[in-house]
Design an enzyme around this catalytic site. Structure first.
Site, PDB file in Angstrom:
ATOM      1  N   GLY A 264     -39.565   5.658  19.108  1.00  0.00           N
ATOM      2  CA  GLY A 264     -40.429   7.090  18.820  1.00  0.00           C
ATOM      3  C   GLY A 264     -42.023   6.764  18.807  1.00  0.00           C
ATOM      4  O   GLY A 264     -42.603   7.189  19.962  1.00  0.00           O
ATOM      5  N   ALA A 265     -42.617   5.866  17.943  1.00  0.00           N
ATOM      6  CA  ALA A 265     -42.995   4.685  18.338  1.00  0.00           C
ATOM      7  C   ALA A 265     -43.498   3.388  17.292  1.00  0.00           C
ATOM      8  O   ALA A 265     -41.821   3.645  16.612  1.00  0.00           O
ATOM      9  CB  ALA A 265     -44.315   5.967  17.089  1.00  0.00           C
ATOM     10  N   MET A 266     -44.478   2.837  16.809  1.00  0.00           N
ATOM     11  CA  MET A 266     -43.947   1.744  16.666  1.00  0.00           C
ATOM     12  C   MET A 266     -45.303   1.422  15.991  1.00  0.00           C
ATOM     13  O   MET A 266     -46.643   1.529  16.303  1.00  0.00           O
ATOM     14  CB  MET A 266     -44.332   0.280  17.407  1.00  0.00           C
ATOM     15  CG  MET A 266     -43.914  -1.285  16.378  1.00  0.00           C
ATOM     16  SD  MET A 266     -42.666  -0.775  15.730  1.00  0.00           S
ATOM     17  CE  MET A 266     -43.158  -2.647  14.564  1.00  0.00           C
ATOM     18  N   GLU A 267     -45.484   0.835  14.333  1.00  0.00           N
ATOM     19  CA  GLU A 267     -46.924   0.840  13.673  1.00  0.00           C
ATOM     20  C   GLU A 267     -47.522  -0.333  13.563  1.00  0.00           C
ATOM     21  O   GLU A 267     -48.457  -0.945  13.272  1.00  0.00           O
ATOM     22  CB  GLU A 267     -46.710   0.832  12.143  1.00  0.00           C
ATOM     23  CG  GLU A 267     -45.521  -0.379  11.832  1.00  0.00           C
ATOM     24  CD  GLU A 267     -44.042  -0.344  11.444  1.00  0.00           C
ATOM     25  OE1 GLU A 267     -43.217  -0.910  11.057  1.00  0.00           O
ATOM     26  OE2 GLU A 267     -43.089   1.192  12.670  1.00  0.00           O
ATOM     27  N   ASN A 268     -47.493  -0.557  15.375  1.00  0.00           N
ATOM     28  CA  ASN A 268     -48.625  -2.358  14.870  1.00  0.00           C
ATOM     29  C   ASN A 268     -49.550  -2.444  14.360  1.00  0.00           C
ATOM     30  O   ASN A 268     -50.368  -1.512  14.607  1.00  0.00           O
ATOM     31  CB  ASN A 268     -48.390  -2.554  16.291  1.00  0.00           C
ATOM     32  CG  ASN A 268     -47.187  -2.248  17.488  1.00  0.00           C
ATOM     33  OD1 ASN A 268     -47.294  -1.341  18.145  1.00  0.00           O
ATOM     34  ND2 ASN A 268     -46.542  -3.174  17.391  1.00  0.00           N
ATOM     35  N   HIS A 300     -46.710   9.499   9.667  1.00  0.00           N
ATOM     36  CA  HIS A 300     -46.126   7.619   9.539  1.00  0.00           C
ATOM     37  C   HIS A 300     -46.163   7.019  10.161  1.00  0.00           C
ATOM     38  O   HIS A 300     -46.366   6.155   8.796  1.00  0.00           O
ATOM     39  CB  HIS A 300     -44.195   8.402  10.390  1.00  0.00           C
ATOM     40  CG  HIS A 300     -43.467   7.260   9.842  1.00  0.00           C
ATOM     41  ND1 HIS A 300     -42.550   7.314   9.254  1.00  0.00           N
ATOM     42  CD2 HIS A 300     -43.152   6.282  10.388  1.00  0.00           C
ATOM     43  CE1 HIS A 300     -41.852   6.580   8.768  1.00  0.00           C
ATOM     44  NE2 HIS A 300     -42.087   5.747  10.094  1.00  0.00           N
ATOM     45  N   GLU A 301     -46.514   6.844  11.201  1.00  0.00           N
ATOM     46  CA  GLU A 301     -46.936   4.899  11.839  1.00  0.00           C
ATOM     47  C   GLU A 301     -48.728   4.595  10.721  1.00  0.00           C
ATOM     48  O   GLU A 301     -48.379   3.620  10.624  1.00  0.00           O
ATOM     49  CB  GLU A 301     -47.043   5.096  13.189  1.00  0.00           C
ATOM     50  CG  GLU A 301     -45.686   5.849  13.904  1.00  0.00           C
ATOM     51  CD  GLU A 301     -44.594   5.017  13.443  1.00  0.00           C
ATOM     52  OE1 GLU A 301     -44.747   3.818  13.645  1.00  0.00           O
ATOM     53  OE2 GLU A 301     -43.275   5.327  13.825  1.00  0.00           O
ATOM     54  N   HIS A 304     -47.418   3.836   7.346  1.00  0.00           N
ATOM     55  CA  HIS A 304     -47.019   2.064   7.145  1.00  0.00           C
ATOM     56  C   HIS A 304     -47.907   1.096   7.536  1.00  0.00           C
ATOM     57  O   HIS A 304     -47.629   0.220   6.895  1.00  0.00           O
ATOM     58  CB  HIS A 304     -46.487   2.031   9.026  1.00  0.00           C
ATOM     59  CG  HIS A 304     -45.293   2.215   8.474  1.00  0.00           C
ATOM     60  ND1 HIS A 304     -44.187   1.602   7.923  1.00  0.00           N
ATOM     61  CD2 HIS A 304     -44.552   2.783  10.107  1.00  0.00           C
ATOM     62  CE1 HIS A 304     -42.828   2.036   7.749  1.00  0.00           C
ATOM     63  NE2 HIS A 304     -42.630   2.696   9.067  1.00  0.00           N
ATOM     64  N   GLU A 323     -39.245   2.053   5.618  1.00  0.00           N
ATOM     65  CA  GLU A 323     -39.004   2.924   6.538  1.00  0.00           C
ATOM     66  C   GLU A 323     -38.525   4.318   5.631  1.00  0.00           C
ATOM     67  O   GLU A 323     -38.861   4.820   5.692  1.00  0.00           O
ATOM     68  CB  GLU A 323     -37.720   2.587   7.381  1.00  0.00           C
ATOM     69  CG  GLU A 323     -38.131   1.828   9.153  1.00  0.00           C
ATOM     70  CD  GLU A 323     -39.286   2.248   9.234  1.00  0.00           C
ATOM     71  OE1 GLU A 323     -39.537   3.805   9.270  1.00  0.00           O
ATOM     72  OE2 GLU A 323     -39.839   1.172  10.234  1.00  0.00           O
TER      73      GLU A 323
END
Length: 877
Positions: A264-268, A300-301, A304, A323
């Site tokens: 869905g997405a990534m918290e880089n 959410h991201e 993080h 998570e």
């Protein structure tokens, strides 16, 4: 790759070498991107001087290697398919490597790949090893400096983590940008995006007065679809400051929307990469659910940044550390922003349907697994959703004040570290003074605990005796289970007054709403001074992720539905009442006898429809019957056809009996005000559309006309999609085909809307759906290489159209298997996720069991990726 070996938690050891700083240079080319890496390394003080340097690396063509500027001879290092070993290195040194990779050929979408001409990375969990040779593990944290070189025309935008510190022009029409990230991070948080993008920019002022620039990068045609994501980001930033005291720590925060993305997405760090479906919204193209989903994922991201980035996991077995905690945080944010009762109902409804099924299947695992073959297979509902429920229990056990103190301690003590679940829970113990040793079992025991409850009222003594017994069924690899610490939030609702009664336990007055603690296999709780016979309201707010059994009569459930002070338990009472009636209907269908509607369900629904409405969104949830998937989870043996027939009979029975009430509710909640994704509007639309669904269940002429009008009005995508779904799922082609054609022609240019078009068609209950699906697989808008398309068409069919996927001719199973085999070669991560419906074969009748097992065997006969191999082996074990 036929027998990959597991990685075990018990084998963990600290890295022999840590990286203090990483310098990367990318010279982008679709077929041959060159990556230069300079790693500043130092040996662990407890490791011997002759310890070799071992780095992970896959599908990399090594062009050059040197230590402290001196090139290495071939005999000084060894290359394998999985990495690079340098035999002898100094205690502190600089390693330089240069590799070539091919982003355009990377269909797995891990590492660096191309998506519609745009370069993008996905490094969690182990994608960085496809970029360069590196210790690809989360406990190696380094500062990063990244220079990205690209074609100034094709890739005018060059992004990476942190802050841009230098940019310039190069010969041959190329240019570069250098980025510095001052915060140490594991390589899974590395990000790079390059392409022809446009940005929407805003700013946020932190509570300490710092100005943070906010950017959302999208393709030009999507510039008008970012307002909601930007507003959601700013709300999340403010909420995290107010609720957890967490400020953002860089001068720039970026989000990029990508069409081809496995997750869905990534918290880089500083550069969040999002699946376009998780960031783009517009009233004409996105439903209310999509608006709320985007809001939750953006939050959410962002959350993080602290719970995952500043403090990360020591190893991937601790995945729920970041998570589970972050899902809990985003759930609370969404509850505070929208309707808290509805948010809880939605989360628990999904959890009890999907995560309980995972716990009961062959891939069941603890929230902290003890081994895995492919870590990407463990991005599961157990890790995320059950992990969040454990954090919620922890918050409720220690209280909010101690929980906040514990989280502050956790962030302060472990900032910049890679830590374990014990570190997190230990901070909560320290802040609260509680002993949480037994509570830790929630992380190590797989499966869903089951609680049998019994109650008895003593009229003479005015006492209520409650007996609770807990057990957790055996799961693969875990047969012996220990009692857990289970918090049970409860009230006693007086049968005369209809109100919560005061609770006194062991001489202590608890108020009218309290939490009791089940710690043993069996415990008795005696409540005294109970002035009237009560009906117990147990597990309020779903206070623990357990299955609760109590011998409620149907009259008890109707009473709780009408009187319980806890909104969640009112909804749950209605679900339980419907389930008892559905059980009767399933048995009747299976035995070939006449189905009869339970009048108590009809009267309960009539009461809901005619009561004063406090929260329309909650009422919409109460009027929604349990899904076929949830019903199946309550059955010892899944009878797909009987479940479908029983639910349809009840739906049509309620629609027939309450037709005028549903029509009235629809008209009362119709609203043509300008669209806004706000709680009150969403609630009205939800209730209106539930009513319309009942009217269309019997294809009422007024309902048909309302559905047509709602579709044609084109007021917002929530209403349009709902009306289209009802028309397409009707038995009359003259309703479905014109609407489908019009919708498809209108939105052929929009990939995300076309995903909705696909999903609506493959959830049709009619038996022609499989032929329709095969036809749609050749549609110009479908691509097997795009995860969103696969999920919309194949995943939706296999997961949501149960009556057609489980056809007795096995065609549904065969189609899914064909897709999995092809995806195993293209994108193993998506292939492994698609298999899930086949892995639940043991719950079905013998004929379907044989069909599903045969398809799993057909998959096993292929040369499999570790992802697919692990799932299939567990399913057939």
């Amino acid at each position: 790759m036929s027998e990959p070996q597991p990685t075990r938690l018990s084998d963990y050891h600290p890295p022999a070498y840590r990286v203090t700083h990483t310098e990367l240079t990318f010279d982008l080319d679709p077929a041959a991107t060159r990556v230069k890496a300079r790693l500043h390394l130092e040996r662990h003080p407890e490791r011997a001087a002759d310890t070799p340097l071992e780095l992970d690396g896959e599908r990399l063509a090594l062009e050059a290697i040197a230590i402290d500027g001196q090139p290495l001879d071939e005999g000084e290092y060894a290359l394998t398919d999985t990495g690079l070993t340098v035999h002898r290195v100094p205690g502190t040194f600089r390693l330089d490597t240069e590799v070539a990779i091919a982003p355009e050929a990377n269909t797995a979408l891990e590492g660096l790949y191309q998506s519609n001409g745009m370069y993008c990375t996905q490094c969690e969990a182990e994608g960085f090893r496809r970029i360069t040779f590196y210790p690809d593990r989360p406990d190696v944290m380094a500062t990063f400096s990244t220079t990205v070189i690209g074609d100034a025309r094709r890739e005018p935008v060059l992004l990476s983590n942190g802050n841009p510190v230098e940019r310039g022009e190069l010969p041959g029409g190329r240019h570069f940008v250098t980025w510095e990230d001052p915060h140490p991070k594991p390589c899974y948080l590395f990000a790079l995006v390059a392409g022809d993008l446009e940005r929407v920019e805003d700013s946020f002022t932190t509570r300490s007065g710092r100005e943070v620039t906010l950017q959302i990068w999208v393709e030009e045609e999507n510039l008008g679809k970012t307002d909601h994501a930007m507003a959601s980001l700013k709300r999340a930033m403010r909420w995290d400051e107010e609720t957890y005291g967490r400020e953002y720590d860089l001068d720039l925060f970026m989000i990029v929307a990508v069409n081809d993305f496995n997750m869905g997405a990534m918290e880089n760090k500083g550069l969040n990469i999002f699946n376009s479906a998780a960031v783009l919204t517009h009233p004409k193209t996105a439903t209310d659910a999509a608006f709320q989903r985007v809001e939750g994922i953006v939050a959410h991201e962002y959350f993080h940044n602290w719970s995952g980035n500043r403090v990360t996991c020591r190893d991937w077995f601790q995945l729920s550390l970041k998570e589970g905690f972050t899902v809990f945080r985003d759930q609370c944010f969404s509850a505070d922003t929208n309707s808290a009762p509805v948010k809880r109902i939605e989360d628990v409804s999904f959890f009890r349907t999907a995560q309980f099924a995972e716990d009961a299947g062959p891939t069941a695992h603890p929230v902290r697994p003890d081994h895995y073959i492919e870590i990407s297979n463990f991005y599961t509902l157990t890790i995320y959703e059950k992990g969040a429920e454990i954090v919620r229990m922890l918050r409720n056990l220690v209280g909010w004040e101690a929980f906040r103190q514990g989280s502050d301690l956790y962030f302060a003590r472990h900032d910049g570290q890679a830590v374990t679940i014990e570190d997190f829970v230990g901070c909560m113990e320290e802040a609260s003074g509680l002993d949480l040793a037994q509570f830790m079992l929630w992380y190590s025991q797989a499966g869903t605990p089951e609680i049998d409850a019994f109650g008895e009222y003593d009229y003479a003594r005015c006492e209520y005796r409650l007996i609770l017994r807990q057990r957790t069924p055996a799961t693969p690899d875990q047969h012996d289970k220990r009692p857990l610490h289970v918090p049970i939030h409860l009230g006693l609702v007086g049968t005369k007054s209809g109100h919560d009664l005061p609770l006194t336990l062991d001489g202590e007055a608890l108020g009218s709403d309290a939490v009791i603690h089940l710690r043993e296999a069996e415990q008795e709780f005696l409540f005294t001074d109970v002035s009237e016979a009560p009906v117990p309201s147990l597990l309020r707010g779903f206070s623990a992720p357990v299955k609760l059994r109590f011998p409620y009569s149907r009259e008890d459930l109707a009473f709780l539905l009408a009187n319980d002070a806890d909104g969640f338990n009112r909804w749950d009472a209605g679900q339980r009442l419907a389930m008892l009636a559905l059980d009767d209907l399933i048995a009747a269908h299976r035995n070939g006898v006449e189905k009869v509607m339970d009048p108590r369900v009809t009267e309960a629904f009539r009461g809901l429809l005619n009561a004063e409405v406090d929260d329309r969104a909650v009422l919409a949830e109460m009027l929604t019957l349990p899904s076929e998937a949830y019903i199946a989870e309550q059955q010892p043996l899944v009878d797909v056809d009987a479940i479908h027939a029983a639910r349809e009979f009840m739906r049509q029975g309620l629609a027939t009996a309450l037709r005028d009430d549903f029509l009235r509710v629809y008209r009362e909640n119709a609203d043509d005000a300008p669209y806004a994704p706000e709680p009150e509007q969403i609630a009205r639309r939800s209730l209106k559309n539930v009513a319309l669904a009942y009217l269309m269940a019997i294809e009422d002429e007024d309902g048909i006309e309302l559905a047509r009008e709602q579709f044609a009005a084109d007021h917002n995508m929530s209403d349009v999609r709902h009306a289209l779904t009802l028309l397409v799922h009707s038995s009359r082609d003259e309703l479905s085909e014109p609407a489908l054609k019009a919708f498809g022609e209108t939105w052929a240019h929009d990939p995300l809307v076309m995903d909705q078009w696909f999903a609506i068609q493959v959830t049709r209950p009619q038996p022609d759906v499989l032929d329709r699906l095969k036809f749609l697989m050749h549609h110009p808008a479908f691509s097997l290489k795009n995860p969103n398309k696969v999920r919309a068409l194949i995943g939706t069919f296999a997961g949501q159209n149960r009556v057609n996927f489980h056809r007795l001719d096995g065609e549904g199973y065969r189609l899914l298997t064909d897709v999995v085999i092809e995806l195993n070669r293209l994108n193993p991560e998506i292939a492994a996720r698609l298999i899930t419906p086949l892995t639940r074969w043991a719950r079905f009748d013998e004929e379907r069991q044989a069909l599903m097992k045969a398809e799993l065997e057909r998959i096993r006969a292929e040369e499999l990726s570790p992802n697919v191999y692990e799932v299939v082996e567990k399913a057939l074990a």
